[in-house]
Design an enzyme around this catalytic site. Sequence first.
Site, PDB file in Angstrom:
ATOM      1  N   GLU A  72       0.821  -1.219   0.000  1.00 14.20           N
ATOM      2  CA  GLU A  72       0.000   0.000   0.000  1.00 14.20           C
ATOM      3  C   GLU A  72       0.852   1.265   0.000  1.00 14.20           C
ATOM      4  O   GLU A  72       0.457   2.290  -0.530  1.00 14.20           O
ATOM      5  CB  GLU A  72      -0.923   0.001   1.223  1.00 14.20           C
TER       6      GLU A  72
ATOM      7  N   TYR B 172       3.254   3.574  12.369  1.00 14.86           N
ATOM      8  CA  TYR B 172       2.268   4.291  11.553  1.00 14.86           C
ATOM      9  C   TYR B 172       1.262   5.019  12.450  1.00 14.86           C
ATOM     10  O   TYR B 172       0.579   4.393  13.263  1.00 14.86           O
ATOM     11  CB  TYR B 172       1.542   3.292  10.652  1.00 14.86           C
TER      12      TYR B 172
ATOM     13  N   ASP C 182      -2.507  -3.002   3.233  1.00 13.95           N
ATOM     14  CA  ASP C 182      -2.794  -3.097   4.667  1.00 13.95           C
ATOM     15  C   ASP C 182      -3.877  -4.137   4.950  1.00 13.95           C
ATOM     16  O   ASP C 182      -4.812  -4.318   4.156  1.00 13.95           O
ATOM     17  CB  ASP C 182      -3.233  -1.737   5.220  1.00 13.95           C
TER      18      ASP C 182
END
Length: 397
Positions: free
Chosen positions: A7, A325, A103
């Site tokens: 991604e 993240y 993801d």
Amino acid sequence: KALIIAEKPSVANDIAKALGGFTKYEDYFESDDFVISSAVGHLLEIAAPEEFDVKRGKWSFANLPVVPPYFDLRPIAKTESRLKVLQKLIKRKDINQLINACDAGREGELIFRLIAQHAKAPQAIKRLWLQSMTPAAIRDGFASLRSDADMQPLADAARCRSEADWMVGINGTRAMTAFNSKSGGFFLTTVGRVQTPTLSIVVEREELIRKFVSKDYWEVKAEFIAAAGVYEGRWFDPKFKKDVAAPDARENRLWSEAAAQSIVAACRDKKASVKEEAKPATQLAPQLFDLTSLQREANARFGFSAKNTLGLAQALYERHKVLTYPRTDAKALPEDYLDTVKQTMENLAENSSEYRPFAKQILQGDPKDPKAKAGYGWIKPNKRIFDNSKISDHFAI
């Protein structure tokens, strides 16, 4: 060869490092068995086919609802170059399999599916399902790739969400625009599944603020002189109970100056006895940060806006590689993250003067704990911290 589509470029880089043996080219990595490249989030958006689209000048109730028989895909302009790279790789003659490494969640599934659909990819598809980005977890994920059939329900849910959002947005926007423009002119009024209820919350809050009527109240404070020195005391009502009907009431607020003055008069120059009680208390450590709780903490502690906190967290993640993240709603870590946490604590114990004593204490743990793993200290399986069931696309920061 199998083409692995991640991604984000950073994930493609992590996969290449974990598997090893790759040569880096401008837009992809390649080894004897794999080619790895990535999207940058969504590269395509759904749109009504040209022949079924009603142009802006004809936005009226007569042309509603807009329900096209099928949906076209349209490249997002700012990321079109990345889409062309992936299309070119998919069309390579030596690519006989696609691996979806986006993801682990609904949106990751949709990003990949739309790319494959747009490129008319004929290859067989496998799914790499990762909730942890440690090298060991990546290698384990490749050892147990999921089949395309297993992922079809998630793909259907993702496509359904996307198309339903589009239908709500386009019909709601055109209906509200037509309603607000019925007296002439063109008053664009956008509607969206997320946007509209969010705006509603903001409007309701603003209305409460505008309707607020300020009211005077009094507090009684006094200085007490004791052997240890002077200290300030505050009057409060020990029988006070919260009442939903009186949200402004507090245990130390008086709504009448006369009542406040009567308390002052009753206490002035009088002797008082003071008793201090202290007892130890324990409480659970706070949960790990998700984005919202990080933004709240940064605002309370440093006065940062939510946008500023996100920008800082994003830079720490992308540029400096010191944060995971940040756009996450999870407050737990994957259950296989104990070694990563241990390594992080060891780094802090060695390299951070500020956190060294705390990191060492965590690594030391309780020497009497029979469940403690040697060298791990307090880092042990704990469902408040390590819990796969509380993780969706991403884990705690």
